[in-house]
Design a protein around this motif. Structure first.
Motif, PDB file in Angstrom:
ATOM      1  N   ALA A  18       9.753  -8.156  -1.352  1.00 16.60           N
ATOM      2  CA  ALA A  18       8.536  -7.751  -2.050  1.00 16.60           C
ATOM      3  C   ALA A  18       7.341  -8.600  -1.644  1.00 16.60           C
ATOM      4  N   ASP A  19       7.589  -9.827  -1.171  1.00 18.83           N
ATOM      5  CA  ASP A  19       6.489 -10.735  -0.851  1.00 18.83           C
ATOM      6  C   ASP A  19       6.173 -10.763   0.637  1.00 18.83           C
ATOM      7  N   ALA A  20       6.661  -9.783   1.404  1.00 24.94           N
ATOM      8  CA  ALA A  20       6.402  -9.753   2.846  1.00 24.94           C
ATOM      9  C   ALA A  20       6.194  -8.319   3.312  1.00 24.94           C
ATOM     10  N   ASP A  21       5.523  -8.191   4.448  1.00 26.51           N
ATOM     11  CA  ASP A  21       5.257  -6.874   5.035  1.00 26.51           C
ATOM     12  C   ASP A  21       6.239  -6.539   6.158  1.00 26.51           C
ATOM     13  N   LEU A  22       6.644  -7.575   6.903  1.00 26.29           N
ATOM     14  CA  LEU A  22       7.517  -7.368   8.054  1.00 26.29           C
ATOM     15  C   LEU A  22       8.675  -8.344   8.023  1.00 26.29           C
ATOM     16  N   ASP A  23       9.805  -7.923   8.578  1.00 21.13           N
ATOM     17  CA  ASP A  23      10.923  -8.809   8.873  1.00 21.13           C
ATOM     18  C   ASP A  23      10.933  -9.054  10.378  1.00 21.13           C
TER      19      ASP A  23
ATOM     20  N   ARG B  86      -4.352  -9.067   7.782  1.00 23.64           N
ATOM     21  CA  ARG B  86      -3.505 -10.162   7.291  1.00 23.64           C
ATOM     22  C   ARG B  86      -2.134  -9.595   6.950  1.00 23.64           C
ATOM     23  N   THR B  87      -1.098 -10.153   7.548  1.00 23.00           N
ATOM     24  CA  THR B  87       0.250  -9.634   7.368  1.00 23.00           C
ATOM     25  C   THR B  87       1.207 -10.780   7.085  1.00 23.00           C
ATOM     26  N   ARG B  88       2.023 -10.625   6.068  1.00 26.30           N
ATOM     27  CA  ARG B  88       3.025 -11.636   5.743  1.00 26.30           C
ATOM     28  C   ARG B  88       4.338 -11.274   6.450  1.00 26.30           C
ATOM     29  N   VAL B  89       4.793 -12.200   7.270  1.00 32.67           N
ATOM     30  CA  VAL B  89       5.977 -11.980   8.094  1.00 32.67           C
ATOM     31  C   VAL B  89       7.131 -12.833   7.572  1.00 32.67           C
ATOM     32  N   HIS B  90       8.217 -12.158   7.221  1.00 33.80           N
ATOM     33  CA  HIS B  90       9.434 -12.845   6.789  1.00 33.80           C
ATOM     34  C   HIS B  90      10.255 -13.181   8.029  1.00 33.80           C
TER      35      HIS B  90
END
Length: 366
Positions: free
Chosen positions: A73-78, A122-126
Motif C-alpha cells: 500500500a505504501d509503494a507504487d512499484l516492486d 514521484r514514485t515510491r519503489v519497493h
C-alpha cells in the motif's frame, strides 16, 4: 526453438542492464534465473565474455531489473535486482543496486506501469531484495521521460536529466543492523575493520594497513594478487560476522579500502565487488561508506576530512571522480542515527525489443 521475451536496455547511473516486466518472466524463481543467465550470457557455458548473450562481460553491465506494480500500500512499484555473475552460471539476489534503481521508474513509465505526471513524477519503489522503499523523482515534462539535461555524474560521459533517489530507512537492510557486530571497529586477521550496512554490506579497511596508499589505479590493484588474497580471507570471516553466512559464492559484502581524501572530498575509496576493483563506487556502497565516515570510532572516521559546519553532503572520492551523498542525521541520541540518504543519478534508455532464449532453458534444467 526460441522464446521471445520483451525487454528494455537502460544505463542506470554508472551501470547498465536489462529491464523486464515481471509478468513476462517465468514465475518459478529457478526457471526465471536460468532465463536471465541465458539472456545475459548465453547457453552452454559462461566463460566471462558473455559472447552469446546481451551482457557486456563486466559486473557493471551484467545486471537485471525485474519490475511490476507493487503489492504494498505504501509503494507504487516492486523492483527486484538480479546480478548475473560474470564467468559463472549463477545469479546473486542478496544485494540491491542503486544504479540500476535509477532506471526503474523511467522503465515503468515507458512500459505503462506508471503514469507520468506533468513536470516531474514521484514514485515510491519497493526494493524487494532488502524490503525497503526509495522515493525516485524523474523529470517528465509533457508527460514523457526526459533523458537529456545538465546533470553530470562521475563514471558516465556527458550530461543527462537528473534523477533523485531518496533512500528511506535502509540501515541494516541486509544484515539486520547498521553495525552488524554492534561495534564501529572490529579486528580480523590483525587488521582493523568497520563492518557496516546502510543499504549495502561493506567491509571498510585502511589501505595503509595493506602496505598501499589507497590512490592506486584499478589496474594496479587488480594485478596485486597478494592483496586480493588477503582481502578475500578477511571477507570470508566478515561475512559470517555480519550474519551473511558463507559468502564464498556471494557478491557481498563489498570490500572498501579507504585513505585520506586528495581532491576536496570527505574520504577516498577503492572498492572491490567483491574481487574486482570498481572503476567508481556503487550507489548504496557509497551510502554505507559515507555513513561510516560520520560515525565515531570507525576506520573511515579516523581518515575523513572535517565537514563544513551544517553540511549534510558527503563527497566520497573514487577512481573516476566522486560520489555525493546527502545524509539526514539525527544527532540527538548518544550515537548518530541515519534517517535517510539522498543521491543524484541519471539514466538513459538504450534499446528495447525482444531477447531470445532457447526453449530448452525453460523446459529442461541446464
Amino acid at each position: 526453438m526460441q522464446k521471445a521475451i520483451p525487454y528494455m536496455h537502460f544505463r542506470g547511473g554508472s551501470s547498465k542492464g536489462l529491464y523486464f516486466n515481471a509478468a513476462d518472466l517465468p514465475s518459478d524463481p529457478e526457471i526465471r534465473n536460468r532465463v536471465l543467465i541465458a539472456a545475459m550470457a548465453g547457453v552452454g557455458g559462461n566463460d566471462g565474455r558473455q559472447i552469446d548473450g546481451l551482457g557486456g562481460g563486466d559486473p557493471l553491465s551484467s545486471k537485471v531489473a525485474i519490475v511490476s506494480r507493487s503489492q504494498r500500500a505504501d509503494a507504487d512499484l516492486d523492483y527486484a535486482f538480479v546480478q548475473v555473475v560474470v564467468g559463472g552460471n549463477r545469479v546473486d539476489t542478496i544485494q540491491n543496486c542503486g544504479n540500476i534503481l535509477a532506471g526503474v521508474v523511467p522503465y515503468a513509465i515507458e512500459a505503462g506501469l506508471v503514469t507520468a505526471q506533468a513536470g516531474q513524477t514521484r514514485t515510491r519503489v519497493h526494493m524487494l531484495n532488502s524490503e525497503t522503499v526509495c522515493e525516485v523523482v524523474v523529470q517528465t515534462p509533457h508527460g514523457q521521460v526526459r533523458y537529456d539535461g545538465d546533470a553530470r555524474i562521475d563514471g558516465v560521459p556527458g550530461t543527462a536529466a537528473p534523477i533523485t533517489c531518496n533512500f528511506i530507512d535502509v540501515a541494516g537492510s541486509t544484515c539486520g543492523a547498521l553495525l552488524p557486530t554492534g561495534h564501529p571497529l572490529d579486528v580480523i586477521n590483525d587488521v582493523e575493520a568497520t563492518l557496516i550496512d546502510n543499504g549495502m554490506p561493506v567491509v571498510i579497511l585502511r589501505a595503509a594497513d595493506f602496505g598501499i596508499s589507497g590512490y592506486e589505479s584499478c589496474d594496479q590493484l587488480n594485478a596485486n594478487a597478494a592483496l586480493k588474497q588477503r582481502l578475500e580471507l578477511i571477507r570470508l570471516q566478515a561475512g559470517k560476522m555480519m550474519g551473511l553466512g558463507d559468502v564464498a559464492d556471494k557478491v557481498v559484502p563489498k570490500m572498501c579500502l579507504v585513505a585520506a581524501p586528495r581532491h576536496g572530498g570527505r574520504i577516498c575509496t577503492r572498492t572491490f565487488i567483491p574481487h574486482v576493483c570498481h572503476s567508481a563506487i556503487g550507489v548504496l556502497g557509497a551510502v554505507s561508506v559515507a555513513t561510516a565516515s560520520i560515525l565515531p570510532g570507525t576506520v573511515a572516521a579516523g581518515l575523513a576530512a572535517t565537514l563544513v559546519d551544517g553540511s549534510s553532503t558527503i563527497s566520497v572520492e573514487h577512481p573516476s571522480g566522486e560520489f555525493s551523498v546527502s545524509l539526514e542525521v539525527d544527532r540527538s541520541a548518544a550515537f548518530p542515527e541515519i534517517k535517510s540518504a539522498g543521491l543524484l543519478r541519471t539514466a538513459r534508455l538504450l534499446s528495447k525489443g525482444e531477447v531470445f532464449v532457447p526453449m530448452s532453458v525453460i523446459r529442461d534444467p541446464l
